[in-house]
Scaffold this motif. Structure first.
Motif, PDB file in Angstrom:
ATOM      1  N   TRP A 194      -3.387   2.416 -12.494  1.00  0.00           N
ATOM      2  CA  TRP A 194      -2.385   1.734 -11.675  1.00  0.00           C
ATOM      3  C   TRP A 194      -2.737   0.255 -11.523  1.00  0.00           C
ATOM      4  CZ3 TRP A 194      -1.251   5.388  -6.915  1.00  0.00           C
ATOM      5  CH2 TRP A 194      -0.648   6.561  -7.378  1.00  0.00           C
ATOM      6  N   ASN A 195      -4.012  -0.033 -11.267  1.00  0.00           N
ATOM      7  CA  ASN A 195      -4.437  -1.428 -11.126  1.00  0.00           C
ATOM      8  C   ASN A 195      -4.159  -2.225 -12.395  1.00  0.00           C
ATOM      9  OD1 ASN A 195      -5.350  -0.970  -8.530  1.00  0.00           O
ATOM     10  ND2 ASN A 195      -7.460  -0.586  -9.140  1.00  0.00           N
ATOM     11  N   LYS A 196      -4.422  -1.609 -13.527  1.00  0.00           N
ATOM     12  CA  LYS A 196      -4.159  -2.267 -14.811  1.00  0.00           C
ATOM     13  C   LYS A 196      -2.659  -2.496 -14.989  1.00  0.00           C
ATOM     14  CE  LYS A 196      -4.814  -1.763 -19.798  1.00  0.00           C
ATOM     15  NZ  LYS A 196      -5.238  -0.858 -20.894  1.00  0.00           N
TER      16      LYS A 196
ATOM     17  N   MET B 136      -4.750  -8.241  -2.023  1.00  0.00           N
ATOM     18  CA  MET B 136      -3.612  -8.492  -2.905  1.00  0.00           C
ATOM     19  C   MET B 136      -3.151  -9.944  -2.795  1.00  0.00           C
ATOM     20  SD  MET B 136      -1.298  -7.834  -5.122  1.00  0.00           S
ATOM     21  CE  MET B 136      -1.431  -6.073  -5.445  1.00  0.00           C
TER      22      MET B 136
ATOM     23  N   LEU C 137      -6.665  -4.173   2.005  1.00  0.00           N
ATOM     24  CA  LEU C 137      -6.031  -4.130   0.691  1.00  0.00           C
ATOM     25  C   LEU C 137      -4.898  -5.144   0.578  1.00  0.00           C
ATOM     26  CD1 LEU C 137      -5.923  -0.256   0.228  1.00  0.00           C
ATOM     27  CD2 LEU C 137      -7.355  -1.865  -1.061  1.00  0.00           C
TER      28      LEU C 137
ATOM     29  N   TYR D  11      -0.772   0.661  -3.624  1.00  0.00           N
ATOM     30  CA  TYR D  11      -2.230   0.660  -3.658  1.00  0.00           C
ATOM     31  C   TYR D  11      -2.739   1.293  -2.373  1.00  0.00           C
ATOM     32  CZ  TYR D  11      -1.099  -3.826  -1.335  1.00  0.00           C
ATOM     33  OH  TYR D  11      -0.555  -4.804  -0.537  1.00  0.00           O
TER      34      TYR D  11
ATOM     35  N   ARG E 250       0.838  -1.190   0.000  1.00  0.00           N
ATOM     36  CA  ARG E 250       0.000   0.000   0.000  1.00  0.00           C
ATOM     37  C   ARG E 250       0.877   1.247   0.000  1.00  0.00           C
ATOM     38  NH1 ARG E 250      -0.318   2.618   4.663  1.00  0.00           N
ATOM     39  NH2 ARG E 250       0.324   1.609   6.595  1.00  0.00           N
TER      40      ARG E 250
ATOM     41  N   ILE F  28      -0.410  -2.868 -12.649  1.00  0.00           N
ATOM     42  CA  ILE F  28       0.009  -3.939 -11.746  1.00  0.00           C
ATOM     43  C   ILE F  28      -0.372  -5.308 -12.311  1.00  0.00           C
ATOM     44  CG2 ILE F  28      -0.418  -4.950  -9.460  1.00  0.00           C
ATOM     45  CD1 ILE F  28      -0.665  -2.033  -8.402  1.00  0.00           C
ATOM     46  N   GLU F  29      -1.610  -5.434 -12.788  1.00  0.00           N
ATOM     47  CA  GLU F  29      -2.056  -6.707 -13.340  1.00  0.00           C
ATOM     48  C   GLU F  29      -1.245  -7.103 -14.559  1.00  0.00           C
ATOM     49  OE1 GLU F  29      -6.070  -9.028 -14.868  1.00  0.00           O
ATOM     50  OE2 GLU F  29      -6.235  -7.071 -13.903  1.00  0.00           O
TER      51      GLU F  29
ATOM     52  N   LYS G 275      -6.098   5.638 -10.390  1.00  0.00           N
ATOM     53  CA  LYS G 275      -6.003   4.393  -9.623  1.00  0.00           C
ATOM     54  C   LYS G 275      -6.337   3.184 -10.488  1.00  0.00           C
ATOM     55  CE  LYS G 275      -6.863   6.282  -5.018  1.00  0.00           C
ATOM     56  NZ  LYS G 275      -7.745   6.332  -3.845  1.00  0.00           N
ATOM     57  N   GLU G 276      -7.330   3.348 -11.374  1.00  0.00           N
ATOM     58  CA  GLU G 276      -7.681   2.260 -12.295  1.00  0.00           C
ATOM     59  C   GLU G 276      -6.523   1.953 -13.231  1.00  0.00           C
ATOM     60  OE1 GLU G 276     -10.706   0.296 -12.663  1.00  0.00           O
ATOM     61  OE2 GLU G 276     -10.593   0.979 -10.585  1.00  0.00           O
TER      62      GLU G 276
ATOM     63  N   TRP H 246      -5.576 -12.250  -4.421  1.00  0.00           N
ATOM     64  CA  TRP H 246      -5.464 -12.101  -5.874  1.00  0.00           C
ATOM     65  C   TRP H 246      -4.249 -12.866  -6.407  1.00  0.00           C
ATOM     66  CZ3 TRP H 246      -1.879  -9.377  -9.030  1.00  0.00           C
ATOM     67  CH2 TRP H 246      -2.293  -9.142 -10.349  1.00  0.00           C
TER      68      TRP H 246
END
Length: 195
Positions: A91-93, A125, A121, A78, A30, A95-96, A88-89, A128
């Motif tokens: 960033w999530n993409k 993670m 969070l 995160y 985080r 990371i994935e 943030k979206e 996930w």
């Protein structure tokens, strides 16, 4: 140790632009958990990775090369960083794409805060990573803040139980004091097959 030869390699906002590697060690956590400080202490350096007191400063995939095509990767934090939902979206993409879609040999180190404890969070993670069958470890940073209240053994045991992992998958460090890194350094050099 080879980690002290680590140099900055590149920064990108798109994992698909990264060249092929042999092996990658990826750090996630985080915002404000001290990822950059952990990388600096791990590599015996002060300013290899840029640190900041402002959460969310890491806004790209930052790649550090140890030897040819063997990398350390610092991903955006995160959590509560003061950025837009859209960012943030993204960033999530990012990371994935970096963790799941790239086919290189990899392991992920999830950094948590010893003083704050694991957050929702962090659990998300780890769940996930488990769902995608990605190997991972837990680094408990800022241990210097709690050792007068609880022992390392207690922190280790609680972390193992919470995340349902083996003892050798938990590393307790203090980036501020630059302590507790020997076991982590050995784990990373073994994974990357460094001499």
């Amino acid at each position: 140790m080879a980690l002290n030869k680590t140099v900055f390699f590149m920064a990108t906002s798109a994992a698909k632009t990264l060249p092929q590697s042999i092996a990658e060690v990826i750090f996630v956590g985080r915002s404000n958990v001290g990822k950059s400080s952990v990388i600096n202490a791990l590599c015996f350096r002060k300013n290899l990775a840029r640190t900041s007191k402002t959460p969310g400063r890491t806004r790209s995939i930052n790649v550090y090369s140890i030897v040819m095509k063997k990398w350390l990767i610092d991903l955006p934090g995160y959590g509560f960083a003061r950025v837009s939902f859209k960012e943030k979206e993204l960033w999530n993409k990012m990371i994935e794409e970096c963790i799941v879609q790239r086919k290189s040999k990899k392991t992920v180190y999830v950094i948590i805060d010893a003083f704050v404890g694991p957050t929702e969070l962090d659990f998300n993670m780890v769940d996930w990573l488990k769902a995608h069958k990605i190997p991972f470890r837990i680094i408990v940073n800022k241990c210097d803040k709690v050792l007068n209240l609880v022992s390392k053994e207690e922190i280790n045991t609680k972390t193992r139980e919470l995340f349902k992992i083996e003892p050798e998958s938990v590393f307790m460090v203090s980036a501020k004091k630059r302590s507790g890194f020997e076991k982590l350094q050995l784990d990373i050099t073994k994974f990357l097959a460094l001499k």
